[in-house]
Design an enzyme around this catalytic site. Sequence first.
Site, PDB file in Angstrom:
ATOM      1  N   SER A 196       0.791  -1.230   0.000  1.00  0.00           N
ATOM      2  CA  SER A 196       0.000   0.000   0.000  1.00  0.00           C
ATOM      3  C   SER A 196       0.820   1.275   0.000  1.00  0.00           C
ATOM      4  O   SER A 196       0.331   2.318  -0.436  1.00  0.00           O
ATOM      5  CB  SER A 196      -0.944   0.019   1.208  1.00  0.00           C
ATOM      6  OG  SER A 196      -0.215  -0.060   2.414  1.00  0.00           O
ATOM      7  N   ASP A 202      -3.829   7.914   7.957  1.00  0.00           N
ATOM      8  CA  ASP A 202      -5.024   7.148   8.303  1.00  0.00           C
ATOM      9  C   ASP A 202      -4.757   6.055   9.341  1.00  0.00           C
ATOM     10  O   ASP A 202      -5.575   5.175   9.527  1.00  0.00           O
ATOM     11  CB  ASP A 202      -5.629   6.512   7.048  1.00  0.00           C
ATOM     12  CG  ASP A 202      -4.671   5.532   6.378  1.00  0.00           C
ATOM     13  OD1 ASP A 202      -3.553   5.332   6.894  1.00  0.00           O
ATOM     14  OD2 ASP A 202      -5.032   4.954   5.335  1.00  0.00           O
ATOM     15  N   HIS A 228      -0.706   4.574   7.189  1.00  0.00           N
ATOM     16  CA  HIS A 228      -0.011   5.251   6.097  1.00  0.00           C
ATOM     17  C   HIS A 228       0.286   6.688   6.518  1.00  0.00           C
ATOM     18  O   HIS A 228      -0.356   7.212   7.426  1.00  0.00           O
ATOM     19  CB  HIS A 228      -0.867   5.238   4.828  1.00  0.00           C
ATOM     20  CG  HIS A 228      -1.326   3.878   4.433  1.00  0.00           C
ATOM     21  ND1 HIS A 228      -2.611   3.417   4.693  1.00  0.00           N
ATOM     22  CD2 HIS A 228      -0.677   2.851   3.827  1.00  0.00           C
ATOM     23  CE1 HIS A 228      -2.730   2.178   4.256  1.00  0.00           C
ATOM     24  NE2 HIS A 228      -1.576   1.802   3.739  1.00  0.00           N
TER      25      HIS A 228
END
Length: 373
Positions: free
Chosen positions: A43, A345, A348
């Site tokens: 991610s 978040d 991240h």
Amino acid sequence: MANLTFLSLVLTLLFLLNFQVRNAHKLGPKFPYFDKIYQFGASKADTGNLIRENPSGSTLCARFPYGETFFMNATGRCSNGLLIIDYTALSAGLPFLKPYKEIGADFSNGVNFAVTGATALPVETLAAMNILSPYTRTSLHVQLDWMASFFNSTCHSNTDCAERNANSLFMLGEIGSNDYTYALFQGKSIQEAKQMVPQVVGAIANGVRRVIQFGATRVVVPGNFPVGCFPFYLTGFQTNDSTAYDEQFHCLKDINNLSIYHNEHLQQAIDELKTQNPKTTIIYADYYNAFLWILSKAQLLGFDVNSIQKACCGIGGNYNFNMSKFCSMPGVPVCPNPYRYISWDGIHVTQHAYKLIFEWLMHNSLTKLPLHF
């Protein structure tokens, strides 16, 4: 000679880092040192593969406010804006890397194979350990197979592939942290997670060997972040035991020691790969210490010192993060100034933090190694 050329590239990158994000597209011609970038990972590098694998819209990073700072809409990047790979491309004078799953995309300047939620180990290997990969079956092994299919369709021969990739940069990660995350949040102990490290590092090392087979001469292999400092872990493993936290940053020591253990094994593997492949430049990217540098200089760098471990996009708890109310869900607010926050978040980081990590990596490489033109 390859090392010297690569270091010259790094210096050039450093002098171009003063650009403003909004004007990043106005950079001059691309560097002659490399003309393509190939990215693998999860991610922290995905520019849109998972949202194309899962077009139902259930992927959190597919919805606003992800992408709000730079793109003004969600692109599949798990941040409010640009990622490390985006800054790498911009500083090289290259366009943003298109995700491999984007139909009809222009891959003339490289491909992004990274997928949010991906693991270093195949999902079948994890399943044998009773560990599920909840977001995607696209492990590093699958991404490397995508690469092989791509090169087999674009190269006429191994020699042709080697020539085409002589000026390419291969970014192999960051990957591996999801393997441990899934294990720990599914009930495995720290010791059990540590036992996975040789296999995880072995999968990454195998990835380096595979890209070299297709002509890679410059490979960057990032280590894992100190995720024990991230709101996601701080919330999930919150405890009243003060000895579980380090004194300097109030990060979870056991979780960070797992990252350190992984990174040490990864660096040992890289050293072996360098010996086996003397004509290939293989560099370890120290994401761990880059992130700790931001924590240590938070006030100087303009971050809100009272919120350095809180999520910008989140709600509730000591870390502004709730395990059942993720960013982009209805009713989850966003902080008014993301540039004052390190975490976006919970797992991240913000665009501004990614930019600073990228700058630290470039500077750190130069301070460690001699430079010649």
